[in-house]
Structure formats: structure tokens, C-alpha cells
Design a protein around this motif. Structure first.
Motif, PDB file in Angstrom:
ATOM      1  N   GLY A   1       0.820  -1.204   0.000  1.00  0.00           N
ATOM      2  CA  GLY A   1       0.000   0.000   0.000  1.00  0.00           C
ATOM      3  C   GLY A   1       0.852   1.251   0.000  1.00  0.00           C
ATOM      4  N   THR A   2       0.267   2.361  -0.419  1.00  0.00           N
ATOM      5  CA  THR A   2       1.005   3.617  -0.494  1.00  0.00           C
ATOM      6  C   THR A   2       0.366   4.730   0.329  1.00  0.00           C
ATOM      7  N   LYS A   3      -0.760   4.444   0.984  1.00  0.00           N
ATOM      8  CA  LYS A   3      -1.486   5.471   1.728  1.00  0.00           C
ATOM      9  C   LYS A   3      -1.443   5.169   3.218  1.00  0.00           C
ATOM     10  N   ASN A   4      -1.418   6.221   4.015  1.00  0.00           N
ATOM     11  CA  ASN A   4      -1.560   6.144   5.465  1.00  0.00           C
ATOM     12  C   ASN A   4      -2.754   7.008   5.819  1.00  0.00           C
ATOM     13  N   GLU A   5      -3.907   6.349   5.999  1.00  0.00           N
ATOM     14  CA  GLU A   5      -5.121   7.137   6.202  1.00  0.00           C
ATOM     15  C   GLU A   5      -6.212   6.323   6.877  1.00  0.00           C
ATOM     16  N   LEU A   6      -7.201   7.057   7.360  1.00  0.00           N
ATOM     17  CA  LEU A   6      -8.445   6.499   7.856  1.00  0.00           C
ATOM     18  C   LEU A   6      -9.509   6.851   6.835  1.00  0.00           C
ATOM     19  N   ASP A   7     -10.180   5.837   6.295  1.00  0.00           N
ATOM     20  CA  ASP A   7     -11.259   6.063   5.336  1.00  0.00           C
ATOM     21  C   ASP A   7     -12.599   5.831   6.008  1.00  0.00           C
ATOM     22  N   VAL A   8     -13.544   6.707   5.725  1.00  0.00           N
ATOM     23  CA  VAL A   8     -14.921   6.559   6.190  1.00  0.00           C
ATOM     24  C   VAL A   8     -15.758   6.225   4.958  1.00  0.00           C
ATOM     25  N   VAL A   9     -16.440   5.074   5.016  1.00  0.00           N
ATOM     26  CA  VAL A   9     -17.204   4.583   3.880  1.00  0.00           C
ATOM     27  C   VAL A   9     -18.672   4.459   4.280  1.00  0.00           C
ATOM     28  N   ASN A  10     -19.548   4.982   3.430  1.00  0.00           N
ATOM     29  CA  ASN A  10     -20.982   4.830   3.648  1.00  0.00           C
ATOM     30  C   ASN A  10     -21.389   3.463   3.103  1.00  0.00           C
ATOM     31  N   VAL A  11     -21.942   2.620   3.965  1.00  0.00           N
ATOM     32  CA  VAL A  11     -22.362   1.273   3.564  1.00  0.00           C
ATOM     33  C   VAL A  11     -23.875   1.112   3.703  1.00  0.00           C
TER      34      VAL A  11
END
Length: 121
Positions: A14-24
Motif C-alpha cells: 500500500g502507499t497510503k496512510n489514512e483512515l477512510d470513512v465509507v458509507n455502507v
């Protein structure tokens, strides 16, 4: 909502360091709401509207997650590596490089360390 940490440099390349918020809300068609930059993310835990994110070498970050598309960082605790958390009724269990920590989070803006059980791996 689903909350996902992405960390660069692992086996998955992976290349990202993040927190993702996903609408499910529509499980067959989830969509990204927002990404929050992190340094070295690992596990996370949520209790009500309080989100705890282990950011590895950058410690523990605490967010007010009342609005998932506009979470506010309300705390940042450093001086230890944080890997995973379990929030439970005002007491946070945190696993880190130096062992298992307990924090009182009855005031999420001012965590208080209750204990540390040293563990070496």
C-alpha cells in the motif's frame, strides 16, 4: 458507516496512510465519504461518537465522530507505539510496543492512563 485504516509499507504494498470513512447504507454500492491523513495507522475502536485510532509510531489519536464527514481530532497521545484498541464503558484497552495499557476515557478530550502491563515481544 465503515471505518478503515490503510497503512503503507506492508506486505500489500500500500502507499497510503489514512483512515477512510465509507458509507455502507447500500451494501451493494458503498462509497467513500472522506479520508483522514495519518502517519502509521493500525487498529481503531469506536464507542458512541468517540473514535480511537492507533497511529503506530505517532501514538493514539482521538476523534469526535459525530459527523463522519467532518470528524474533529480532540486528542493526540504520544510517547508510545499504539497498535490496537478496545473501548469499553469508559476504559480503553490499548496494545502497544511496550505492553497493554488501560486508559480512562470518561472525558475523551483528557485521557488518563490507569495502568501498563509491560510485555516484550
Amino acid at each position: 458507516y465503515a471505518y478503515i485504516t490503510l497503512r503503507a509499507g506492508g506486505r500489500c504494498a500500500g502507499t497510503k496512510n489514512e483512515l477512510d470513512v465509507v458509507n455502507v447504507s447500500v451494501i451493494s454500492n458503498p462509497w467513500l465519504i472522506k479520508s483522514y491523513n495519518l502517519v502509521n495507522p493500525y487498529g481503531l475502536g469506536k464507542d458512541g461518537n468517540t473514535m480511537f485510532v492507533c497511529d503506530g509510531t505517532d501514538g493514539l489519536k482521538v476523534y469526535d465522530a459525530t459527523q463522519p464527514d467532518n470528524m474533529l481530532q480532540i486528542g493526540h497521545y504520544t510517547g508510545f507505539e499504539a497498535y490496537d484498541v478496545i473501548p469499553d464503558g469508559g476504559v480503553l484497552l490499548l496494545s502497544g510496543k511496550n505492553g497493554i495499557y488501560q486508559f480512562d476515557y470518561s472525558d475523551p478530550k483528557n485521557l488518563s492512563q490507569l495502568s501498563l502491563i509491560p510485555v516484550t515481544i
